[in-house]
Design a protein around this motif. Structure first.
Motif, PDB file in Angstrom:
ATOM      1  N   TRP A 155       0.845  -1.209   0.000  1.00 24.86           N
ATOM      2  CA  TRP A 155       0.000   0.000   0.000  1.00 24.86           C
ATOM      3  C   TRP A 155       0.882   1.262   0.000  1.00 24.86           C
ATOM      4  N   ASP A 189      -7.686  11.914  -7.586  1.00 26.15           N
ATOM      5  CA  ASP A 189      -8.659  12.058  -6.501  1.00 26.15           C
ATOM      6  C   ASP A 189      -8.265  11.228  -5.282  1.00 26.15           C
ATOM      7  N   SER A 190      -7.542  10.124  -5.514  1.00 26.16           N
ATOM      8  CA  SER A 190      -7.222   9.243  -4.372  1.00 26.16           C
ATOM      9  C   SER A 190      -6.358   9.987  -3.341  1.00 26.16           C
ATOM     10  N   THR A 193      -8.664  12.337  -1.419  1.00 28.07           N
ATOM     11  CA  THR A 193      -9.457  11.555  -0.467  1.00 28.07           C
ATOM     12  C   THR A 193      -8.612  11.215   0.755  1.00 28.07           C
ATOM     13  N   LEU A 194      -7.374  10.811   0.493  1.00 28.77           N
ATOM     14  CA  LEU A 194      -6.484  10.433   1.606  1.00 28.77           C
ATOM     15  C   LEU A 194      -6.305  11.588   2.598  1.00 28.77           C
ATOM     16  N   ALA A 202      -8.772   5.095   6.103  1.00 27.61           N
ATOM     17  CA  ALA A 202      -8.210   4.676   4.814  1.00 27.61           C
ATOM     18  C   ALA A 202      -7.768   3.213   4.880  1.00 27.61           C
ATOM     19  N   GLU A 206      -9.233  -0.401   3.232  1.00 31.94           N
ATOM     20  CA  GLU A 206      -8.385  -1.262   2.396  1.00 31.94           C
ATOM     21  C   GLU A 206      -8.336  -2.693   2.934  1.00 31.94           C
TER      22      GLU A 206
END
Ligand SMILES: Cc1cc2nc3c(=O)[nH]c(=O)nc-3n(C[C@H](O)[C@H](O)[C@H](O)COP(=O)(O)OP(=O)(O)OC[C@H]3O[C@@H](n4cnc5c(N)ncnc54)[C@H](O)[C@@H]3O)c2cc1C
Length: 509
Positions: A155, A189-190, A193-194, A202, A206
């Motif tokens: 990740w 966008d990720s 968002t984070l 987050a 996942e």
């Protein structure tokens, strides 16, 4: 790390070494350069900005750097006995390409590596102690947390791969007018968002387990940011990357980079505190008007003021960090933006550790753990406890075991009381405490990040810290602002806030 990623990164690094060439070719009209630029603050942000401004604007411009305190800011060291030790920003990730570029350019070496060993303390006992054997660590983690550990590495790697895009963009001279646009260009966008969710949210989304977050992730966020897994997901990923192998520091102390950058940039350091900045307007040759800025400052020889075409503020505009008043601006610029900086107390103790404080029955002579991280336990007095090495490792140096007097660094949310020190240490010769307003207190969802552009030619570097605070983040922001200031000065709109850069830049490679 995949070979593909490695070669792309190598390419990036080689490209980064060529940044000077890009800049020289980019001067459209040397007669049209600004005459005077001011940088407020000489931490890594301000000194890196000075370096990149010199690259962008050439040798003719006069660059003044205001700094009332020591060059280095939150990169600082203290002397204990015959040696210096880092008390602020201490470790650098192997993929922090700007920091790497700076030391190469300045001819400074990395500090010699001393192997370290980590343990996790839950307030009563050590719940995890790293073994010298990789396979034992692997099996222990697998047994307790399944594949969470491997998945975490993947990740972080995927976030890092997107993060690395910024170097390519900057190499090609692209800049961004806000933190949000910079983040979006890196990770779409990720990344936005984070920044607007907690690391916990987050990672749970996942599929990571809560127990893994509590036992492993929280100790990492606590040692790096003094805060829980409820920091934002982006700074959380930066924090987890800080647990990678290969971390390094600068031989002789990290702050050497700051003084080296100032020297290299031929900037003048004005040992003074900026108290006020106001905007002025003057007519230009072409019959229009242009903004310039008056900086008021106070130094040992009293107060004075000077005028500048461009100003970069490289200190946080937050309560307790700086107190600059802005006048004549519409809309008004506040002295302090909303949000606060988090208190982390760094206490360096030259003493004899009481290993039983850690609930271990190991003999002190056998105890060679160097970094003790802590879980987020209510009432926990410390965030971490580390045996630290001098900024310069002398020949033949070996880190002593806990049975010998050595230097320990304790990070805590409050100053340690004498009683707490007595519980942790059997004896000590010296205690050196630094209270840092260290990094933002992160509490997503995020209020709007402060702007990079405060006014026409007035820029704010530390806005980036609300995404993540780290030496490299300040350096990235510095390069971005030097590019942005240059492009806005020369009205090169095509190099600002371009969409879909990731695909475009590949075409340009
Ligand atoms: C305890 C601690 C541990 C950390 N660990 C790490 C780590 O391991 N790795 C990592 O990458 N990062 C780490 N960080 C974060 C990192 O140190 C910072 O993000 C980075 O150094 C910030 O640099 P800067 O130049 O942006 O700000 P600063 O270093 O804060 O510099 C701002 C400068 O502006 C000056 N100034 C303030 N007001 C004025 C004024 N009115 N006029 C003129 N000058 C002014 C200040 O004196 C200061 O020198 C740590 C920070 C702390 C405190």
């Amino acid at each position: 790390m995949s070979p593909r990623a490695l070669s792309l990164r190598t390419l990036l690094f080689l490209g980064l070494c060529q940044t000077g060439k890009r800049s020289l070719a980019s001067f459209p009209d040397l007669r049209d350069q600004p005459k005077r630029i001011a940088v407020v603050g000489a931490g890594i942000g301000g000194t890196a900005a000075t370096y990149f401004l010199r690259q962008e604007f050439g040798t003719a411009v006069k660059i003044d750097v205001f700094e009332p305190s020591d060059v280095g800011g939150r990169m600082a060291s203290v002397k204990i006995g015959d040696y210096e030790y880092e008390t602020g920003g201490s470790v650098i990730h192997p993929l922090n390409l700007h920091m790497k570029h700076f030391i190469d350019k300045l001819g400074i070496l990395q500090r010699k590596d001393v192997p370290s060993k980590m343990a996790i303390f839950d307030g009563k006992e050590l719940t995890f102690e790293e073994s010298d054997w990789f396979i034992i660590n692997f099996l222990r983690l697998l047994w307790r947390y399944g594949f969470n550990f491997l998945r975490m590495q993947m990740w972080v790697e995927s976030v890092l791969d997107k993060f690395m895009r910024i170097y390519q963009y900057q190499q090609f001279g692209y800049s961004f007018s806000s933190v949000e646009k910079l983040l979006h260009a890196m990770g779409g966008d990720s990344f936005l968002t984070l920044v607007n969710q907690t690391l916990e949210e987050a990672m749970l989304a996942e599929g990571f387990s809560q127990i893994f977050l509590n036992d492993i992730v929280a100790p990492i966020t606590r040692v790096n940011y003094g805060q829980s897994v409820r920091i934002n997901g982006f700074v959380g990923a930066v924090s987890l990357a800080g647990a990678d192998s290969g971390l390094w520091a600068v031989d002789g102390g990290n702050k050497r980079v700051c003084s080296g950058l100032l020297y290299h940039s031929k900037a003048e350091v004005i040992p003074a505190r900026v108290t006020a900045i106001s905007v002025k307007v003057r007519p230009t040759k072409s019959g229009t008007t242009a903004n310039y800025y008056e900086i008021n400052y106070v130094g040992d020889s009293g107060s004075a003021h000077s005028l500048y075409d461009i100003v970069i503020i490289a200190t946080p505009l937050h309560q307790g960090k700086s107190d600059i008043s802005f006048s004549g601006f519409s809309p008004p610029i506040p002295s302090h933006y909303p949000g606060r900086y988090h208190l982390t107390v760094s206490t360096l103790v030259h003493g004899l550790l009481n290993v039983s404080y850690l609930g271990t029955t190991e003999q002190a002579s056998e105890f060679v753990v160097s970094d003790v991280l802590t879980t987020d336990t209510k009432g926990s007095a410390i965030n971490s406890l580390s045996s630290i090495d001098p900024v310069h490792i002398p020949p033949g140096y070996k880190r002593p075991p806990a049975s010998q007097t050595k230097v320990w660094k304790v990070f805590s949310p409050q100053p340690l009381s004498q009683e707490q020190l007595r519980l942790m240490f059997l004896s000590w010769d010296s205690v050196s405490e630094t209270q840092w307003l260290a990094y933002p207190a992160y509490s997503p969802p995020h209020r709007r990040t402060p702007p990079f552009i405060l006014h026409d030619r007035l820029y704010y570097l530390n806005a980036v810290e609300w995404a993540a605070s780290a030496m490299e983040m300040s350096a990235i922001s510095a390069r971005n602002l030097a590019l942005l200031a240059h492009h806005r000065w020369h009205a090169q709109e095509a190099k600002i806030d371009q969409e879909d850069l990731h695909t475009r830049v590949r075409g340009e490679l």
